[in-house]
Design a protein around this motif. Structure first.
Motif, PDB file in Angstrom:
ATOM      1  N   GLN A 165       0.819  -1.204   0.000  1.00 32.13           N
ATOM      2  CA  GLN A 165       0.000   0.000   0.000  1.00 32.13           C
ATOM      3  C   GLN A 165       0.862   1.268   0.000  1.00 32.13           C
ATOM      4  OE1 GLN A 165      -3.738   0.215   0.199  1.00 32.13           O
ATOM      5  NE2 GLN A 165      -3.201  -1.702  -0.815  1.00 32.13           N
ATOM      6  N   TRP A 166       1.992   1.228   0.700  1.00 29.45           N
ATOM      7  CA  TRP A 166       2.886   2.378   0.719  1.00 29.45           C
ATOM      8  C   TRP A 166       3.416   2.672  -0.680  1.00 29.45           C
ATOM      9  CZ3 TRP A 166       4.388   6.771   2.365  1.00 29.45           C
ATOM     10  CH2 TRP A 166       5.679   7.258   2.175  1.00 29.45           C
ATOM     11  N   ASN A 167       3.847   1.639  -1.367  1.00 31.07           N
ATOM     12  CA  ASN A 167       4.352   1.837  -2.724  1.00 31.07           C
ATOM     13  C   ASN A 167       3.253   2.337  -3.664  1.00 31.07           C
ATOM     14  OD1 ASN A 167       6.988   1.037  -2.105  1.00 31.07           O
ATOM     15  ND2 ASN A 167       6.519  -1.118  -2.419  1.00 31.07           N
ATOM     16  N   GLU A 168       2.015   1.920  -3.414  1.00 30.35           N
ATOM     17  CA  GLU A 168       0.890   2.357  -4.246  1.00 30.35           C
ATOM     18  C   GLU A 168       0.581   3.836  -4.041  1.00 30.35           C
ATOM     19  OE1 GLU A 168      -2.540   2.494  -6.650  1.00 30.35           O
ATOM     20  OE2 GLU A 168      -1.016   0.921  -6.529  1.00 30.35           O
ATOM     21  N   TYR A 169       0.603   4.298  -2.789  1.00 32.06           N
ATOM     22  CA  TYR A 169       0.128   5.647  -2.473  1.00 32.06           C
ATOM     23  C   TYR A 169       1.241   6.623  -2.098  1.00 32.06           C
ATOM     24  CZ  TYR A 169      -4.565   3.646  -2.326  1.00 32.06           C
ATOM     25  OH  TYR A 169      -5.754   3.014  -2.650  1.00 32.06           O
ATOM     26  N   LYS A 170       2.465   6.173  -2.086  1.00 30.51           N
ATOM     27  CA  LYS A 170       3.582   6.982  -1.592  1.00 30.51           C
ATOM     28  C   LYS A 170       3.626   8.375  -2.206  1.00 30.51           C
ATOM     29  CE  LYS A 170       8.660   7.020  -1.755  1.00 30.51           C
ATOM     30  NZ  LYS A 170       9.875   6.213  -2.076  1.00 30.51           N
ATOM     31  N   GLU A 171       3.538   8.456  -3.512  1.00 31.78           N
ATOM     32  CA  GLU A 171       3.670   9.743  -4.202  1.00 31.78           C
ATOM     33  C   GLU A 171       2.590  10.726  -3.758  1.00 31.78           C
ATOM     34  OE1 GLU A 171       3.415  11.350  -8.820  1.00 31.78           O
ATOM     35  OE2 GLU A 171       4.096   9.294  -8.430  1.00 31.78           O
ATOM     36  N   ASP A 172       1.349  10.253  -3.675  1.00 36.98           N
ATOM     37  CA  ASP A 172       0.249  11.139  -3.301  1.00 36.98           C
ATOM     38  C   ASP A 172       0.288  11.498  -1.818  1.00 36.98           C
ATOM     39  OD1 ASP A 172      -0.665  11.171  -5.888  1.00 36.98           O
ATOM     40  OD2 ASP A 172      -2.123   9.572  -5.584  1.00 36.98           O
ATOM     41  N   ILE A 173       0.677  10.543  -0.969  1.00 34.89           N
ATOM     42  CA  ILE A 173       0.770  10.817   0.468  1.00 34.89           C
ATOM     43  C   ILE A 173       1.841  11.864   0.747  1.00 34.89           C
ATOM     44  CG2 ILE A 173       1.488   9.834   2.680  1.00 34.89           C
ATOM     45  CD1 ILE A 173       0.120   7.226   1.852  1.00 34.89           C
ATOM     46  N   THR A 174       3.014  11.697   0.172  1.00 32.43           N
ATOM     47  CA  THR A 174       4.114  12.620   0.475  1.00 32.43           C
ATOM     48  C   THR A 174       3.864  14.019  -0.090  1.00 32.43           C
ATOM     49  OG1 THR A 174       5.317  11.756  -1.450  1.00 32.43           O
ATOM     50  CG2 THR A 174       5.820  10.785   0.681  1.00 32.43           C
ATOM     51  N   ALA A 175       3.242  14.093  -1.265  1.00 31.49           N
ATOM     52  CA  ALA A 175       2.937  15.408  -1.835  1.00 31.49           C
ATOM     53  C   ALA A 175       1.945  16.159  -0.949  1.00 31.49           C
ATOM     54  CB  ALA A 175       2.380  15.251  -3.247  1.00 31.49           C
TER      55      ALA A 175
END
Length: 618
Positions: free
Chosen positions: A527-537
């Protein structure tokens, strides 16, 4: 107590409002009608067991603005001596400041070993190994033991290992490693330095976590090449994930575990989270109790077997109050403290540096009159005992404590609340709750890999009526934040992570800024790899804003247009947000705010924030 986050309501009239505050909200019901107009009446019960027969309301006439009513209530709480700011709470525990700008992250990993920790080719070639036969000797005692033995037989005739077979093996071995009877020095003859160090103490004197570490080391050392070194097991979804979060710019986070057993299996996770400056907590609950020997989940099991018969709640009709999902019974909080002390002592004896704790149900307002003749208890006593046990856990172990719901009777005790912003509501609709064929089905509490359960990972749409009632921001008035923004940090119920509802992620991110609401995520490595970009932005903007907002009172709120799609909040006197939830841009004092964007102003400096998401996550 359960349905109102604060015991007041405001009735709007032409040109003025009337604020009603219930000084004694216990045993009060709001009875709603929709015909001919939407309205409600109030009824109150005076049972014989309650000596208090007085019911007091404060009634205020105010200007036609909900902010005035909220501020009067805030002053009322202060007048009672019950208002405690986060800054004041931090004077007692500085770790509370680690909540500022911190998203809430539930980190999942039910297994002790993952498929990445096994060399499957060598595993397949070792089905007749003496250790493998030892593993099979437990099959009749473990839930999926027969499946494990079947997989071993299948592997003898295969040149590959299927995913379902890997899941079966990892689940089975994880269960074995938690067993007190797994360690056998006659079987595990090869020993590592860590094993020898642990065995300097009698096995029965080891903590639960130490026993698991010994079992892990024993298995890895006695089947070298089949298993990776034990200290690396589950790294991808634990310590490596946290490192990547921090390296990705998330400098503050609250990490929640499904149970303390996750920490027993991977103590490095708790140590690292603490070292990184994150908060890390376990889920806990003292609400339901199951019959001894029939416990369906760990928090419903208690060392004192007599509690089930002698310390549970009886209603006025003489029937026992059922536990969560109608399993077991409700434990009377006034009789729970010895169990609370015993459980916390056992957990903390494992020397895991937890710095936070999540206590389910205690701040929801689900409280009871107990008519059991041997321990008659009023709702007031029930609630007082819940606050007492949360305060005990907080103070005895120096933990940052939060609870489900977060209704305001608990505001002086807790630091954070899950559910006040978006409550659990899937139980209201059979399609969401039970119909597995429906697109609205919220998902099973299960993941074959042991990671984030479908219940939390599956993205679903919601029906229009639930969107209107629970999600659509144009109908929001942030009364709780107007009272408690600088006292309690709030988020959604764990059912409804930021990404859970299809088509609503961007709106919820804007709302998280506008109302200073902490994002909530459920993560494993996948799940982290799936959403990482959107979460960190999102975190880059939200966290910097929230660290400032949470230290100030929400001083104002207003709709800037008639349909409520453009709203403004003010924190202190220097920080403000204008959010545009509409589908067209909005001109605010000469600044064009695009659709689905927020305009943040601080001390004369401003920026427009538009969450940019992968199409699949919108």
């Amino acid at each position: 107590m359960e349905q109102l986050s604060m015991p007041f309501w405001i009735s709007r009239y032409e040109g003025y409002d009337v604020l009603f505050i219930m000084e004694n909200p216990y045993r009060t019901e709001l009875n709603f009608t929709a015909q001919p107009d939407l309205s409600f009446s109030v009824s109150h019960r005076y049972p014989e067991i309650d000596p208090e027969k007085t019911n007091i309301y404060r009634i205020y006439v105010t200007e036609d603005n909900p902010v005035y009513g909220a501020k009067i209530y805030r002053n009322y709480v202060k007048e009672k001596g019950d208002f405690v700011t986060l800054a004041e709470k931090a004077e007692q525990n500085l770790n509370i400041e680690k909540l500022y700008g911190a998203p809430f992250v539930y980190l999942w990993g039910e297994n002790i070993i993952s498929e990445n920790d096994i060399n499957w080719e060598k595993f397949r070639q070792s089905t007749d190994h003496v250790i493998m036969k030892y593993l099979c000797s437990f099959s009749s005692k473990v839930e999926n033991g027969a499946e494990f033995e079947k997989v071993l037989q299948e592997l003898k005739n295969q040149d590959y290992v299927a995913d379902y077979q890997k899941n079966t093996v990892c689940s089975y071995i994880s269960q074995l490693l938690r067993r007190d009877d797994f360690w056998n020095p006659m079987v595990f003859t090869q020993k590592t330095a860590q094993m020898n160090e642990l065995l300097c103490t009698e096995y029965d004197s080891l903590t639960d976590s130490q026993k698991i570490q010994l079992n892990k080391e024993a298995l890895a050392a006695n089947m070298p090449g089949v298993f990776q070194p034990a200290f690396t097991w589950m790294n991808a979804s634990t310590v490596d994930l946290l490192k990547d979060m921090q390296e990705s710019g998330i400098d503050a986070a609250w990490i929640g575990l499904n149970s303390w057993e996750q920490a027993y299996a991977k103590p490095e996770l708790v140590e690292q989270a603490n070292d990184m400056g994150y908060l890390i907590a376990s889920y806990d609950s003292y609400h339901s109790i199951h019959a001894p020997g029939q416990e369906q989940w760990i928090t419903a099991a208690f060392d004192d077997a007599s509690l089930y018969e002698n310390a549970t709640v009886t209603d006025k009709n003489g029937e026992k109050e059922s536990g969560f999902q109608n399993v077991g019974r409700k434990l009377n909080p006034t009789l729970s403290m010895p169990a609370v002390e015993s459980r916390m002592k056992n957990i903390m004896s494992n020397d895991l540096p937890f710095n936070s704790w999540f206590i389910d149900c205690d701040a929801t307002g689900e409280i009871y009159d107990d008519y059991t003749p041997e321990h008659i208890t009023t709702q007031e006593q029930d609630l007082s005992a819940r606050l007492e046990r949360m305060a005990y856990i907080r103070d005895a172990y120096d933990l940052v404590v939060g609870s489900e719901g977060g209704n305001d009777f608990a505001a002086s005790t807790i630091a954070y609340a899950h559910g006040i912003e978006l409550p659990s509501f899937s139980w209201m609709d059979q399609d969401m709750k039970a119909n597995e064929e429906s697109e609205y089905f919220i998902g099973k509490y299960y993941n074959p890999t042991g990671g984030v359960a479908e219940h939390f990972a599956k993205r679903i749409p919601i029906k229009e009526q639930y969107d209107t009632i629970f999600v659509n921001s144009q109908y929001d008035i942030p009364l709780f934040k107007l009272v408690y923004n600088d006292s309690v940090i709030t988020s959604a119920h764990w059912d409804w992570s930021t990404f859970k509802i299809e088509g609503k992620t961007q709106e919820r991110m804007i709302r998280e800024v506008l109302y200073n609401v902490s994002p909530l995520y459920h993560l494993d490595d996948e799940q982290w790899n799936e959403y990482k970009e959107d979460i960190t932005a999102h975190n880059k903007i939200w966290s910097a804003f929230s660290k400032k907002a949470v230290q100030n009172e929400m001083t104002d709120f207003s709709y800037l247009n008639e349909d409520g799609t453009v709203q403004k909040t003010v924190y202190g006197n220097q920080l403000s947000v204008v959010a545009n939830f509409g589908d067209t841009s909005y001109n605010h004092e000469g600044t064009e705010i695009p659709a689905h964007s927020a305009f943040i102003t601080e001390s004369g400096k401003s920026m427009v924030y538009t969450p940019i998401l992968k199409d699949i996550h919108k």
